[in-house]
Design a protein around this motif. Structure first.
Motif, PDB file in Angstrom:
ATOM      1  N   UNK A 109      43.964  27.676  13.226  1.00 12.53           N
ATOM      2  CA  UNK A 109      43.603  28.575  14.322  1.00 12.53           C
ATOM      3  C   UNK A 109      43.784  30.040  13.956  1.00 12.53           C
ATOM      4  N   UNK A 110      42.851  30.862  14.436  1.00 12.77           N
ATOM      5  CA  UNK A 110      42.938  32.313  14.297  1.00 12.77           C
ATOM      6  C   UNK A 110      43.132  32.920  15.681  1.00 12.77           C
ATOM      7  N   UNK A 111      44.228  33.661  15.855  1.00 13.23           N
ATOM      8  CA  UNK A 111      44.511  34.351  17.110  1.00 13.23           C
ATOM      9  C   UNK A 111      43.811  35.701  17.098  1.00 13.23           C
ATOM     10  N   UNK A 132      49.875  23.327  11.735  1.00 11.13           N
ATOM     11  CA  UNK A 132      49.262  24.309  10.839  1.00 11.13           C
ATOM     12  C   UNK A 132      49.792  25.697  11.168  1.00 11.13           C
ATOM     13  N   UNK A 133      49.742  26.575  10.200  1.00 12.01           N
ATOM     14  CA  UNK A 133      50.200  27.945  10.389  1.00 12.01           C
ATOM     15  C   UNK A 133      49.031  28.805  10.858  1.00 12.01           C
ATOM     16  N   UNK A 157      40.154  29.890   4.331  1.00 10.18           N
ATOM     17  CA  UNK A 157      40.499  29.434   2.982  1.00 10.18           C
ATOM     18  C   UNK A 157      41.229  28.100   3.006  1.00 10.18           C
ATOM     19  N   UNK A 158      41.782  27.716   4.169  1.00  9.77           N
ATOM     20  CA  UNK A 158      42.510  26.447   4.271  1.00  9.77           C
ATOM     21  C   UNK A 158      41.539  25.294   4.490  1.00  9.77           C
ATOM     22  N   UNK A 159      41.904  24.117   4.014  1.00  9.02           N
ATOM     23  CA  UNK A 159      41.077  22.932   4.197  1.00  9.02           C
ATOM     24  C   UNK A 159      41.207  22.412   5.626  1.00  9.02           C
ATOM     25  N   UNK A 160      40.125  21.876   6.154  1.00  4.12           N
ATOM     26  CA  UNK A 160      40.147  21.286   7.483  1.00  4.12           C
ATOM     27  C   UNK A 160      39.367  22.111   8.479  1.00  4.12           C
ATOM     28  N   UNK A 161      39.277  21.644   9.727  1.00  6.60           N
ATOM     29  CA  UNK A 161      38.541  22.388  10.754  1.00  6.60           C
ATOM     30  C   UNK A 161      39.164  23.764  11.009  1.00  6.60           C
ATOM     31  N   UNK A 162      38.316  24.718  11.387  1.00  3.88           N
ATOM     32  CA  UNK A 162      38.764  26.088  11.647  1.00  3.88           C
ATOM     33  C   UNK A 162      38.293  26.498  13.043  1.00  3.88           C
ATOM     34  N   UNK A 163      39.221  27.036  13.829  1.00  2.26           N
ATOM     35  CA  UNK A 163      38.918  27.380  15.210  1.00  2.26           C
ATOM     36  C   UNK A 163      39.423  28.779  15.545  1.00  2.26           C
ATOM     37  N   UNK A 164      38.768  29.401  16.517  1.00  4.87           N
ATOM     38  CA  UNK A 164      39.273  30.648  17.095  1.00  4.87           C
ATOM     39  C   UNK A 164      38.854  30.699  18.553  1.00  4.87           C
ATOM     40  N   UNK A 165      39.378  31.665  19.281  1.00  2.00           N
ATOM     41  CA  UNK A 165      39.060  31.840  20.700  1.00  2.00           C
ATOM     42  C   UNK A 165      38.829  33.322  20.962  1.00  2.00           C
ATOM     43  N   UNK A 189      34.349  26.155  12.880  1.00  2.00           N
ATOM     44  CA  UNK A 189      33.798  24.913  13.423  1.00  2.00           C
ATOM     45  C   UNK A 189      33.623  24.991  14.934  1.00  2.00           C
ATOM     46  N   UNK A 190      34.423  25.813  15.599  1.00  2.00           N
ATOM     47  CA  UNK A 190      34.259  26.044  17.040  1.00  2.00           C
ATOM     48  C   UNK A 190      34.838  27.397  17.394  1.00  2.00           C
TER      49      UNK A 190
END
Length: 394
Positions: A109-111, A132-133, A157-165, A189-190
């Protein structure tokens, strides 16, 4: 509980500094630390005001040993005494879990928004529960697309789904600026979008640019968004009274109630009465706006959100906020604050009025239109209607 737990402020620094609250947030979720009120870390006066109104021992009705209250979110507190929304650890976990199930599983997640509001702190809660961090956008100079791109690259850069809001204003800036910020946004991804009504034209433009936008509807009382793209999350329930009427929400993400208000009428029988009007359209919830924002002009009811949707669909209009102001002839006059794409060449006012008349009705056409470089905001991204009303009446 044998001994009352205390509710304590949790100062949340802006931008990347918000990540410093993760240990305290984890303790609150685990129930081995005090319940916390997230407050702005850069506004001591506001933090003291909220602490004075909300801090102190929790009553038995506000806490439970088997499911401790983790967070109390201050809401509707721009004037007068704020309300504190009591969110248990299980409610926050239920919300985060339902979000991950809808989006395709836990991820990174990206804040990008203030974490003292529910939408921001839920980004951190989801990351904690995902193991996750999270990362955060540097907003020391406001929200900037280049700063978003920098932080996004670290998350991507991290593996796996990536999300932000995001809130609509942030999405609008990223789409309008293009470049690295928009390129990074496309890779998520969302992208959850909430906090305020989203202009359909902005949503269409973002999706046309390849951004995977998911609109959200919810509030502090539901631990954040619980309806995604008009469809309730798997554990949420939605009820609309009548064909078009008040929206009620229920589910395990629902708050216990309000601090110091054990008999709050908004919480009844396991349901929360939102104060919004809505309807079902093609199997999806369509929110029509706040019931108390409805404008009555010349005896005709006008929904501001409907007018805003027409205005933001017009060429040259980026954002719009519609409200009613006192008028000796009409009771209330419909007025509109419009942010043009080009402040030096805004669209013609008669064309905007004509579009509203054609799409809705003559009563809905704004009597006055004011062009602004940007809308005043409050909270995580809602137009400040009080400030705009003062502007029109000044």
């Amino acid at each position: 509980m044998s001994r009352a737990r205390h509710l304590q402020p949790l100062p949340v620094p802006p931008g990347a500094g918000a990540l410093d609250v993760l240990p305290a947030l984890q303790r609150a979720l685990d129930g081995d630390g005090p319940a916390r009120i997230p407050v702005r870390g850069d506004d001591g006066a506001e933090a003291r005001r909220l602490a004075a109104a909300l801090a102190g021992p929790l009553t038995p009705a506000e806490d439970a040993a088997e499911d401790p209250t983790a967070l109390v979110i201050a809401t509707s507190g721009s004037t007068g005494t704020p309300k504190g929304v009591l969110l248990s650890a299980s409610a926050l976990r239920a919300s985060a879990g339902a979000t991950h199930r809808r989006l395709g599983g836990p991820g990174h997640w990206l804040l990008a928004m203030p974490a003292h509001h529910i939408a921001g702190i839920q980004v951190l809660v989801r990351a904690l529960l995902a193991g996750t961090r999270p990362d955060a956008v540097d907003t020391t100079e406001g929200f900037r697309p280049d700063r978003f791109a920098t932080a996004a690259r670290r998350v991507l850069a991290a593996d796996g789904p990536h999300y932000t809001a995001l809130v609509p204003t942030q999405l609008s800036r990223l789409v309008s600026a293009g470049g690295d910020g928009l390129a990074a946004l496309r890779e998520f991804d969302a992208v959850l979008l909430g906090g305020a009504a989203t202009p359909p034209a902005l949503l269409d433009r973002a999706r046309a640019e390849g951004v995977r936008v998911t609109t959200t509807y919810g509030m502090s009382e539901t631990s954040g968004g619980c309806v995604y793209d008009g469809v309730p999350l798997d554990t949420a329930e939605v009820r609309v009274e009548g064909e078009t009427g008040p929206v009620l929400l229920s589910g395990p993400m629902l708050a216990r109630g309000y601090r110091h208000q054990p008999e709050a009428a908004a919480f009844t029988g396991g349901w929360f009465r939102t104060g919004d009007l809505g309807r079902w359209r093609d199997g999806r919830l369509e929110v029509l706006g706040r019931a108390d924002d409805m404008i009555i002009t010349g005896g005709v009811n006008v929904a501001p959100l409907a007018v805003e949707r027409v205005l933001t669909a017009q060429p040259g209009v980026r954002e719009a906020c519609v409200l009613g102001v006192p008028d000796p002839e009409w009771g209330q006059a419909v007025v509109a604050a419009v942010v043009p794409d080009d402040t030096a060449a805004p669209p013609a006012e008669p064309d905007l009025r004509a579009a509203v008349r054609a799409e809705l009705n003559p009563a809905a056409a704004p009597k006055r239109v004011t062009f602004l470089p940007e809308l005043p905001l409050r909270g995580p991204g809602k137009p400040d209607r009080r400030a705009l009303a003062a502007l029109f009446q000044g």
